[in-house]
Design a protein around this motif. Sequence first.
Motif, PDB file in Angstrom:
ATOM      1  N   PHE A  89      12.513  65.900  30.706  1.00  0.00           N
ATOM      2  CA  PHE A  89      13.315  67.044  30.273  1.00  0.00           C
ATOM      3  C   PHE A  89      13.639  67.942  31.466  1.00  0.00           C
ATOM      4  O   PHE A  89      14.758  68.442  31.586  1.00  0.00           O
ATOM      5  CB  PHE A  89      12.578  67.839  29.196  1.00  0.00           C
ATOM      6  N   GLY A  90      12.673  68.128  32.355  1.00  0.00           N
ATOM      7  CA  GLY A  90      12.919  68.925  33.551  1.00  0.00           C
ATOM      8  C   GLY A  90      14.000  68.330  34.430  1.00  0.00           C
ATOM      9  O   GLY A  90      14.858  69.045  34.959  1.00  0.00           O
ATOM     10  N   VAL A  91      13.980  67.016  34.583  1.00  0.00           N
ATOM     11  CA  VAL A  91      15.025  66.335  35.357  1.00  0.00           C
ATOM     12  C   VAL A  91      16.385  66.534  34.695  1.00  0.00           C
ATOM     13  O   VAL A  91      17.383  66.830  35.356  1.00  0.00           O
ATOM     14  CB  VAL A  91      14.693  64.834  35.522  1.00  0.00           C
ATOM     15  N   ALA A  92      16.430  66.386  33.374  1.00  0.00           N
ATOM     16  CA  ALA A  92      17.687  66.574  32.649  1.00  0.00           C
ATOM     17  C   ALA A  92      18.195  68.012  32.786  1.00  0.00           C
ATOM     18  O   ALA A  92      19.404  68.237  32.958  1.00  0.00           O
ATOM     19  CB  ALA A  92      17.503  66.233  31.171  1.00  0.00           C
ATOM     20  N   ALA A  93      17.297  68.979  32.750  1.00  0.00           N
ATOM     21  CA  ALA A  93      17.697  70.378  32.922  1.00  0.00           C
ATOM     22  C   ALA A  93      18.236  70.620  34.327  1.00  0.00           C
ATOM     23  O   ALA A  93      19.229  71.332  34.510  1.00  0.00           O
ATOM     24  CB  ALA A  93      16.507  71.298  32.640  1.00  0.00           C
ATOM     25  N   TRP A  94      17.598  70.022  35.328  1.00  0.00           N
ATOM     26  CA  TRP A  94      18.095  70.149  36.696  1.00  0.00           C
ATOM     27  C   TRP A  94      19.495  69.550  36.810  1.00  0.00           C
ATOM     28  O   TRP A  94      20.378  70.141  37.427  1.00  0.00           O
ATOM     29  CB  TRP A  94      17.132  69.467  37.668  1.00  0.00           C
ATOM     30  N   ILE A  95      19.690  68.393  36.210  1.00  0.00           N
ATOM     31  CA  ILE A  95      20.998  67.738  36.270  1.00  0.00           C
ATOM     32  C   ILE A  95      22.064  68.597  35.597  1.00  0.00           C
ATOM     33  O   ILE A  95      23.153  68.789  36.146  1.00  0.00           O
ATOM     34  CB  ILE A  95      20.937  66.338  35.613  1.00  0.00           C
ATOM     35  N   ALA A  96      21.769  69.149  34.435  1.00  0.00           N
ATOM     36  CA  ALA A  96      22.785  69.866  33.651  1.00  0.00           C
ATOM     37  C   ALA A  96      22.999  71.312  34.082  1.00  0.00           C
ATOM     38  O   ALA A  96      24.117  71.813  34.003  1.00  0.00           O
ATOM     39  CB  ALA A  96      22.417  69.825  32.174  1.00  0.00           C
ATOM     40  N   PHE A  97      21.947  71.991  34.534  1.00  0.00           N
ATOM     41  CA  PHE A  97      22.055  73.433  34.752  1.00  0.00           C
ATOM     42  C   PHE A  97      21.893  73.887  36.199  1.00  0.00           C
ATOM     43  O   PHE A  97      22.286  74.996  36.535  1.00  0.00           O
ATOM     44  CB  PHE A  97      21.018  74.179  33.902  1.00  0.00           C
ATOM     45  N   TYR A  98      21.296  73.092  37.034  1.00  0.00           N
ATOM     46  CA  TYR A  98      20.961  73.568  38.370  1.00  0.00           C
ATOM     47  C   TYR A  98      21.608  72.763  39.496  1.00  0.00           C
ATOM     48  O   TYR A  98      21.067  72.660  40.586  1.00  0.00           O
ATOM     49  CB  TYR A  98      19.436  73.626  38.540  1.00  0.00           C
ATOM     50  N   GLY A  99      22.762  72.173  39.212  1.00  0.00           N
ATOM     51  CA  GLY A  99      23.546  71.530  40.247  1.00  0.00           C
ATOM     52  C   GLY A  99      23.229  70.072  40.508  1.00  0.00           C
ATOM     53  O   GLY A  99      23.800  69.475  41.423  1.00  0.00           O
ATOM     54  N   GLY A 100      22.355  69.485  39.757  1.00  0.00           N
ATOM     55  CA  GLY A 100      22.022  68.086  39.963  1.00  0.00           C
ATOM     56  C   GLY A 100      23.190  67.152  39.714  1.00  0.00           C
ATOM     57  O   GLY A 100      23.349  66.153  40.421  1.00  0.00           O
ATOM     58  N   ASP A 101      24.029  67.492  38.732  1.00  0.00           N
ATOM     59  CA  ASP A 101      25.176  66.628  38.445  1.00  0.00           C
ATOM     60  C   ASP A 101      26.140  66.580  39.618  1.00  0.00           C
ATOM     61  O   ASP A 101      26.652  65.513  39.968  1.00  0.00           O
ATOM     62  CB  ASP A 101      25.883  67.058  37.158  1.00  0.00           C
ATOM     63  N   GLU A 102      26.386  67.726  40.264  1.00  0.00           N
ATOM     64  CA  GLU A 102      27.278  67.740  41.416  1.00  0.00           C
ATOM     65  C   GLU A 102      26.683  66.962  42.589  1.00  0.00           C
ATOM     66  O   GLU A 102      27.388  66.254  43.294  1.00  0.00           O
ATOM     67  CB  GLU A 102      27.603  69.173  41.850  1.00  0.00           C
ATOM     68  N   ARG A 103      25.375  67.092  42.791  1.00  0.00           N
ATOM     69  CA  ARG A 103      24.724  66.362  43.880  1.00  0.00           C
ATOM     70  C   ARG A 103      24.759  64.860  43.637  1.00  0.00           C
ATOM     71  O   ARG A 103      25.029  64.079  44.549  1.00  0.00           O
ATOM     72  CB  ARG A 103      23.292  66.836  44.047  1.00  0.00           C
TER      73      ARG A 103
END
Length: 138
Positions: free
Chosen positions: A111-125
């Motif tokens: 869940f933490g990984v998913a939150a990073w991806i969706a909310f903290y720029g992980g998707d752009e990276r």
Amino acid sequence: MTADRGVAASWAIGMGLLLGAVAGTVVSTRTPGEEVRRVAGFALLFVPALYAMIVSRWDHWHQKNPYVRFAVLFLGGFAAIGLVTAPVVLLFGGTGLVATVAEFLAALGGFGVAAWIAFYGGDERIWAVVVDRLDIEW
């Protein structure tokens, strides 16, 4: 722009229930009642966490369509929870206190990984790495 708390609550409830169901069904259980309790427990953890993330990152949330954020969170959560929890199940087995705690922590990590991806720029990276590796002109 200030956060619309009603919209944030509705998104958090929907996404939290969905990811809670994913996490609750991935963690091993012995009875159907135990699985329902796990799903409810994860949902009770995920809904307030998602609400806090949506409200605190409101500008980031509305930068793209919320449905895109939903898709990114769900796909990231589905993959991360599954990929982080599966090795733990293989390592510890599906029964016992240690296995249950390890699976629970692995699901929270997913869940933490998913939150990073969706909310903290992980998707752009991730997108930047994919574009660079595949040599795509975007």
